[in-house]
Design an enzyme around this catalytic site. Structure first.
Site, PDB file in Angstrom:
ATOM      1  N   ALA A  28     -12.557   2.870   5.624  1.00  0.00           N
ATOM      2  CA  ALA A  28     -11.928   2.711   4.310  1.00  0.00           C
ATOM      3  C   ALA A  28     -12.985   2.473   3.234  1.00  0.00           C
ATOM      4  O   ALA A  28     -12.712   2.644   2.051  1.00  0.00           O
ATOM      5  CB  ALA A  28     -10.939   1.562   4.341  1.00  0.00           C
ATOM      6  N   ASP A  29     -14.174   2.084   3.653  1.00  0.00           N
ATOM      7  CA  ASP A  29     -15.242   1.856   2.687  1.00  0.00           C
ATOM      8  C   ASP A  29     -15.859   3.163   2.205  1.00  0.00           C
ATOM      9  O   ASP A  29     -16.015   3.388   1.019  1.00  0.00           O
ATOM     10  CB  ASP A  29     -16.324   0.970   3.305  1.00  0.00           C
ATOM     11  CG  ASP A  29     -16.022  -0.486   3.075  1.00  0.00           C
ATOM     12  OD1 ASP A  29     -15.710  -0.819   1.915  1.00  0.00           O
ATOM     13  OD2 ASP A  29     -16.079  -1.273   4.040  1.00  0.00           O
TER      14      ASP A  29
ATOM     15  N   GLU B 196      -4.608  11.885  10.533  1.00  0.00           N
ATOM     16  CA  GLU B 196      -5.062  12.881   9.560  1.00  0.00           C
ATOM     17  C   GLU B 196      -6.012  13.871  10.241  1.00  0.00           C
ATOM     18  O   GLU B 196      -5.859  15.083  10.116  1.00  0.00           O
ATOM     19  CB  GLU B 196      -5.787  12.210   8.390  1.00  0.00           C
ATOM     20  CG  GLU B 196      -4.887  11.461   7.424  1.00  0.00           C
ATOM     21  CD  GLU B 196      -4.627  10.015   7.838  1.00  0.00           C
ATOM     22  OE1 GLU B 196      -4.969   9.646   8.989  1.00  0.00           O
ATOM     23  OE2 GLU B 196      -4.060   9.260   7.015  1.00  0.00           O
TER      24      GLU B 196
ATOM     25  N   ASP C 251       0.848  -1.178   0.000  1.00  0.00           N
ATOM     26  CA  ASP C 251       0.000   0.000   0.000  1.00  0.00           C
ATOM     27  C   ASP C 251       0.883   1.226   0.000  1.00  0.00           C
ATOM     28  O   ASP C 251       2.100   1.149   0.132  1.00  0.00           O
ATOM     29  CB  ASP C 251      -1.053  -0.035   1.113  1.00  0.00           C
ATOM     30  CG  ASP C 251      -0.454   0.149   2.477  1.00  0.00           C
ATOM     31  OD1 ASP C 251       0.761  -0.005   2.601  1.00  0.00           O
ATOM     32  OD2 ASP C 251      -1.215   0.444   3.406  1.00  0.00           O
TER      33      ASP C 251
ATOM     34  N   ASP D  97     -12.423  13.004  15.131  1.00  0.00           N
ATOM     35  CA  ASP D  97     -11.662  12.072  14.284  1.00  0.00           C
ATOM     36  C   ASP D  97     -10.300  11.816  14.926  1.00  0.00           C
ATOM     37  O   ASP D  97      -9.450  12.696  14.979  1.00  0.00           O
ATOM     38  CB  ASP D  97     -11.510  12.693  12.882  1.00  0.00           C
ATOM     39  CG  ASP D  97     -10.748  11.780  11.920  1.00  0.00           C
ATOM     40  OD1 ASP D  97     -10.349  10.669  12.337  1.00  0.00           O
ATOM     41  OD2 ASP D  97     -10.562  12.184  10.751  1.00  0.00           O
TER      42      ASP D  97
ATOM     43  N   ARG E 283     -14.574   6.143   2.911  1.00  0.00           N
ATOM     44  CA  ARG E 283     -13.449   7.072   2.730  1.00  0.00           C
ATOM     45  C   ARG E 283     -13.843   8.500   3.132  1.00  0.00           C
ATOM     46  O   ARG E 283     -13.507   9.471   2.458  1.00  0.00           O
ATOM     47  CB  ARG E 283     -12.919   7.002   1.295  1.00  0.00           C
ATOM     48  CG  ARG E 283     -12.220   5.651   1.049  1.00  0.00           C
ATOM     49  CD  ARG E 283     -11.604   5.553  -0.312  1.00  0.00           C
ATOM     50  NE  ARG E 283     -12.645   5.519  -1.335  1.00  0.00           N
ATOM     51  CZ  ARG E 283     -12.544   6.073  -2.519  1.00  0.00           C
ATOM     52  NH1 ARG E 283     -11.449   6.710  -2.849  1.00  0.00           N
ATOM     53  NH2 ARG E 283     -13.526   5.984  -3.384  1.00  0.00           N
TER      54      ARG E 283
ATOM     55  N   LYS F  45     -15.529  15.245   5.708  1.00  0.00           N
ATOM     56  CA  LYS F  45     -14.335  15.421   4.863  1.00  0.00           C
ATOM     57  C   LYS F  45     -13.989  14.029   4.347  1.00  0.00           C
ATOM     58  O   LYS F  45     -14.322  13.027   5.007  1.00  0.00           O
ATOM     59  CB  LYS F  45     -13.170  16.014   5.654  1.00  0.00           C
ATOM     60  CG  LYS F  45     -12.598  15.087   6.716  1.00  0.00           C
ATOM     61  CD  LYS F  45     -11.306  15.618   7.267  1.00  0.00           C
ATOM     62  CE  LYS F  45     -10.685  14.676   8.282  1.00  0.00           C
ATOM     63  NZ  LYS F  45     -11.520  14.364   9.452  1.00  0.00           N
TER      64      LYS F  45
ATOM     65  N   SER G 281     -15.115  11.000   6.872  1.00  0.00           N
ATOM     66  CA  SER G 281     -15.361  11.057   8.307  1.00  0.00           C
ATOM     67  C   SER G 281     -16.031  12.389   8.607  1.00  0.00           C
ATOM     68  O   SER G 281     -15.960  13.309   7.797  1.00  0.00           O
ATOM     69  CB  SER G 281     -14.041  10.943   9.071  1.00  0.00           C
ATOM     70  OG  SER G 281     -13.170  11.992   8.697  1.00  0.00           O
TER      71      SER G 281
HETATM   72  N1  LIG Z   1      -9.417  10.576   8.655  1.00  0.00           N
HETATM   73  C1  LIG Z   1      -9.901  10.644   7.432  1.00  0.00           C
HETATM   74  N2  LIG Z   1     -11.053  11.296   7.211  1.00  0.00           N
HETATM   75  C2  LIG Z   1     -11.567  11.360   5.977  1.00  0.00           C
HETATM   76  N3  LIG Z   1     -11.003  10.844   4.902  1.00  0.00           N
HETATM   77  C3  LIG Z   1      -9.862  10.200   5.034  1.00  0.00           C
HETATM   78  C4  LIG Z   1      -9.248  10.062   6.297  1.00  0.00           C
HETATM   79  N4  LIG Z   1      -8.124   9.359   6.145  1.00  0.00           N
HETATM   80  C5  LIG Z   1      -8.037   9.058   4.833  1.00  0.00           C
HETATM   81  N5  LIG Z   1      -9.074   9.567   4.150  1.00  0.00           N
HETATM   82  C6  LIG Z   1      -9.351   9.430   2.722  1.00  0.00           C
HETATM   83  O1  LIG Z   1      -9.710   8.095   2.429  1.00  0.00           O
HETATM   84  C7  LIG Z   1      -8.837   7.574   1.444  1.00  0.00           C
HETATM   85  C8  LIG Z   1      -8.617   6.106   1.671  1.00  0.00           C
HETATM   86  O2  LIG Z   1      -7.927   5.902   2.869  1.00  0.00           O
HETATM   87  P1  LIG Z   1      -7.228   4.513   3.142  1.00  0.00           P
HETATM   88  O3  LIG Z   1      -6.591   4.559   4.463  1.00  0.00           O
HETATM   89  O4  LIG Z   1      -8.169   3.420   2.814  1.00  0.00           O
HETATM   90  O5  LIG Z   1      -6.150   4.454   2.018  1.00  0.00           O
HETATM   91  P2  LIG Z   1      -4.830   5.306   1.936  1.00  0.00           P
HETATM   92  O6  LIG Z   1      -4.310   5.445   3.311  1.00  0.00           O
HETATM   93  O7  LIG Z   1      -5.031   6.533   1.150  1.00  0.00           O
HETATM   94  O8  LIG Z   1      -3.964   4.463   1.051  1.00  0.00           O
HETATM   95  P3  LIG Z   1      -3.210   3.170   1.410  1.00  0.00           P
HETATM   96  O9  LIG Z   1      -4.175   2.086   1.054  1.00  0.00           O
HETATM   97  O10 LIG Z   1      -2.063   3.251   0.516  1.00  0.00           O
HETATM   98  O11 LIG Z   1      -2.846   3.191   2.853  1.00  0.00           O
HETATM   99  C9  LIG Z   1      -7.586   8.405   1.564  1.00  0.00           C
HETATM  100  O12 LIG Z   1      -6.861   8.429   0.361  1.00  0.00           O
HETATM  101  C10 LIG Z   1      -8.145   9.759   1.873  1.00  0.00           C
HETATM  102  O13 LIG Z   1      -8.583  10.391   0.702  1.00  0.00           O
HETATM  103 MG   LIG Z   2      -4.094   3.364   4.864  1.00  0.00          MG
END
Ligand SMILES: Nc1ncnc2c1ncn2[C@@H]1O[C@H](COP(=O)(O)OP(=O)(O)OP(=O)(O)O)[C@@H](O)[C@H]1O
Ligand SMILES: [Mg+2]
Ligand SMILES: [K+]
EC number: 7.2.2.6
Length: 683
Positions: A377-378, A347, A306, A343, A380, A394, A382
């Site tokens: 992650a589904d 992030e 990832d 949150d 994406r 966001k 919060s």
């Molecule tokens: N705390 C958060 N609140 C809202 N959106 C978020 C938050 N953290 C991440 N995201 C969004 O959700 C997306 C998916 O996050 P996820 O953790 O599934 O993957 P990632 O961290 O971007 O990538 P990777 O799979 O490489 O770790 C992120 O790319 C970002 O746009």
């Molecule tokens: Mg991640």
């Protein structure tokens, strides 16, 4: 953890010698058919030393010392094999011992029903209990942080002295019993019952208590047993054959011949090679749950990584607010803070911190009646649902856009251009909305870890394809992929997409490895042939994977692959050597046995050994000695450099195949000269 005790100490040596004798138990030996045949050979030759005419034939007193010597050498052969296994196990046992010492009797602050805390022994904690740990205290059991954030010293487990951050929410929430909280206070939910802790499991693993033959080892054992059976039939029919040409060969000589022909070298070292491979992984601070996982690592074709935290540093921090449409900066920051108020992810907290610098702070108390929507992650996204029905979020730009469109909202014209600017710099843009209005973007910055490009280069040389799989948008993904030098990438991936990617590769007959730390990685970690979970990750991830990296360095997959390859190559090389070896012994023994019966066979006697008995003795002594001589190679592994599989195969066939033929010729000749020199050639 284990980095410190790499050498084999006196204690391990002594225990291994004792264990070599304990392992003579036929119930244990039968698991290794080749060596079991040698053990049976030892018993038979011993019997024949006492009763030389046990199987008929004529009694010759002169036969007895020779039979005894052969019997003794066969015993030594079996002991050498047992010693190889015992010494390989010994290192693991020593490591388990040092781990056990870190398990002391801790006390825990357990939350009772009324909400007060009571002191109880840590050993009584059960799954679901909630404990409080304050700065300076030891974490009493494995668990998940449900409140708070603090730095933890995990050196007892990982050997790394640098403290790590552990906190509620996000992918850094799991803590391990026996580690020490250095700052702040954590509320932890215990996730394991007594005796099932990570430390307990690790002790079991390094001790090899639960070690089972891997499918590869099993296949090789069957093959070696087959070879042994074939040689057994050949040797058994030699007796009548000799009778046919009016000669006779005594049973002890036939047994010696059999032992020389069957693949004893690999038979003796097979188990040690496997254990040593596991051991090498452990010394890299990776705990493999099975030998099979280590072997699979050696055959991996595709590596799925990832982005955040693996290829990049992973400390994704808000670095800018970019308003869009008619919205001003102030409104954007306010909305962003609101969406991040509860949150707990890094992030989310970084948004609060950045806003504070811009003079915007909101108090959680004022929003106690708001409904918190955690990041997943589904979705994406919060954010919060306010009591008046206002929705603040966001999240990933495409997810937010989809949501706005569904509600019939309008996408500001400058959104895409501004988002692209962030993405092209490798940053992660998060869109901020209130109801159906997009207020602007949060710029999350992350940087690529140093040295990544080089490591991917190495993998390519090994013939391994790297695929970056990220939840981030395609533009950010493309930027990072290009900069880091991965072969391929997939963006906007949800957890099930990772799993689908793995399945697709597997359906093409490929072996897939991936590393991950999040709960969302768990299904994919379980699906992968090699799933390397980060120790800092969630319990779910650690349970799903078949390896855990104590240092939580996802790029270590690269070393894991090298170690796996080294294990397979070592086993292959010693097998080649072993079988080639036996060819040479054939040339030593057969002519020696038959020259008295069939003088024409003299032309085969290219080694010119002193006497038939000396030839047999030399061959069987060499056969025994080669085992301890190869123990260091079995333990350390054949040197491995990233080159293509064919180059490697040719090279190893040359070294271990041809070497395996030449070495015994020399060795047997030298031993024959020594025996002759000692005047024992007609014992
Ligand atoms: N705390 C958060 N609140 C809202 N959106 C978020 C938050 N953290 C991440 N995201 C969004 O959700 C997306 C998916 O996050 P996820 O953790 O599934 O993957 P990632 O961290 O971007 O990538 P990777 O799979 O490489 O770790 C992120 O790319 C970002 O746009
Ligand atoms: Mg991640
Ligand atoms: K042999």
């Amino acid at each position: 953890m284990a980095k410190k005790n790499q050498s084999i100490g006196k204690d391990i040596f002594r225990t291994a010698i004792i264990d070599s004798f304990k392992k003579l138990d036929p119930r244990n030996m039968v698991k290794n058919p080749v060596m079991f045949v040698v053990e049976i050979g030892f018993f038979l030759t011993l019997l024949l030393s006492i009763f030389p005419n046990l199987f008929g034939g004529h009694y010759e007193l002169s036969q007895i010392p020779f039979n005894l010597v052969i019997s003794f050498i066969l015993l030594i052969t079996v002991l050498f094999g047992n010693f190889a296994e015992a010494i390989a196990e010994g290192r693991g046992k020593a490591q388990a011992e040092s781990l056990r010492r870190t398990k002391t009797d801790l006390m825990a602050d357990r939350r009772e029903k009324e909400g007060s805390y009571e002191k109880v022994p840590a050993s009584t904690l059960r799954k679901g209990d909630v404990v409080r740990v304050t700065a300076g205290g030891m974490i009493p059991a494995d668990g998940e942080v449900i409140k708070g954030l603090g730095s933890v010293d995990e050196s007892a487990i990982t050997g790394e002295s640098a403290p790590v951050i552990r906190g509620a929410g996000g992918d850094f929430s799991s803590v391990t019993g026996g580690t020490k909280l250095l700052s702040d206070e954590l509320i932890i939910e215990v996730t394991v019952n007594p005796g099932e802790s990570f430390l307990d499991k690790m002790i079991g693993l390094v001790e090899g208590a639960s070690r089972q033959k891997t499918p590869n080892e099993l296949a090789l054992t069957v093959l070696l047993a087959g070879l042994t059976l074939i040689f057994l039939i050949v040797v058994v029919t030699l007796g009548p054959f000799a009778g046919y040409v009016h000669g006779s060969i005594d049973t002890v000589t036939l047994i010696a011949l059999l032992v020389c022909l069957i693949p004893t070298t690999i038979g003796a070292l097979l188990s040690a090679i496997g254990i040593a491979g596991m051991d090498r992984i452990i010394r890299f601070n990776v705990v493999a749950k099975s030998g099979k996982a280590v072997e699979a690592a050696g055959d991996v074709n595709t590596l799925i990584l990832d982005k955040t935290g693996t290829i990049t540093i992973g400390n994704r921090l808000a670095s800018d607010f970019i308003p869009v449409g008619s919205h001003n900066l102030k409104d954007l920051i306010n909305t962003a803070v609101l969406s991040s108020l509860f949150d707990e992810t890094p992030e989310g907290r970084s948004v609060i911190d950045l806003a504070k610098k811009d003079g915007v702070t909101l108090s959680r108390e004022d929003y106690n009646d708001a409904e918190n929507v955690d990041f997943s992650a589904d979705t994406r996204m919060s954010g919060l649902n306010l009591p008046d029905g206002t929705m603040v979020r966001k999240g990933a730009v495409d997810a937010i856009k989809e949501d706005v469109q569904k509600k019939g909202g309008r996408i500001p014209e400058d959104l895409d251009a501004k988002m692209e600017r962030v993405a092209k710099e490798g940053g992660t843009p998060l869109a901020v909305i209130k109801n159906q209005e997009i207020y602007g973007l949060i710029y999350l910055k992350d940087i690529i870890k140093p040295g990544m490009r080089q490591r991917f280069e190495e993998l390519r040389k090994m013939g391994i394809k790297t695929v970056m799989c990220t939840g981030d948008n395609p533009l950010t993904a493309a930027t990072i992929a290009l900069e880091a030098g991965v072969d391929d990438f997939i963006a906007e991936a949800k957890p099930e997409d990772k799993m689908r990617l793995i399945r697709e590769e597997q359906e093409q007959g490929k072996l897939v490895a991936m590393s991950g730390d999040g709960t969302n990685d768990a299904p994919a970690l379980a699906q992968a042939d090699v799933g390397l979970a980060m120790n800092t990750g969630t319990m779910a991830a650690k349970e799903a994977g078949n390896m855990v990296d104590l240092d939580s360095d996802p790029t270590k997959l690269i070393e894991v692959v090298s170690i796996g390859k080294q294990l397979l190559i070592t086993r292959g090389s010693i097998t080649t050597f072993s079988i080639a070896n036996d060819v040479a012994k054939y040339f030593a023994i057969i002519p020696a046995m038959f020259t008295t019966i069939i003088p024409q066979l003299q032309s085969l006697n290219i080694m010119h050994l002193t006497s038939p008995r000396s030839a047999i003795l030399s061959a069987i002594i060499f056969n025994a000695l080669i085992i301890p001589l190869l123990i260091p190679l079995a333990m350390k592994g054949v040197k491995y450099r990233p080159v293509s599989a064919t180059t490697l195969l040719v090279k190893n066939l040359l070294i271990y195949g041809i070497g395996g033929i030449i070495v015994p010729f020399l060795g047997i000749k030298i031993i024959d000269l020594i025996i002759t020199g000692l005047g024992l050639s007609n014992i």
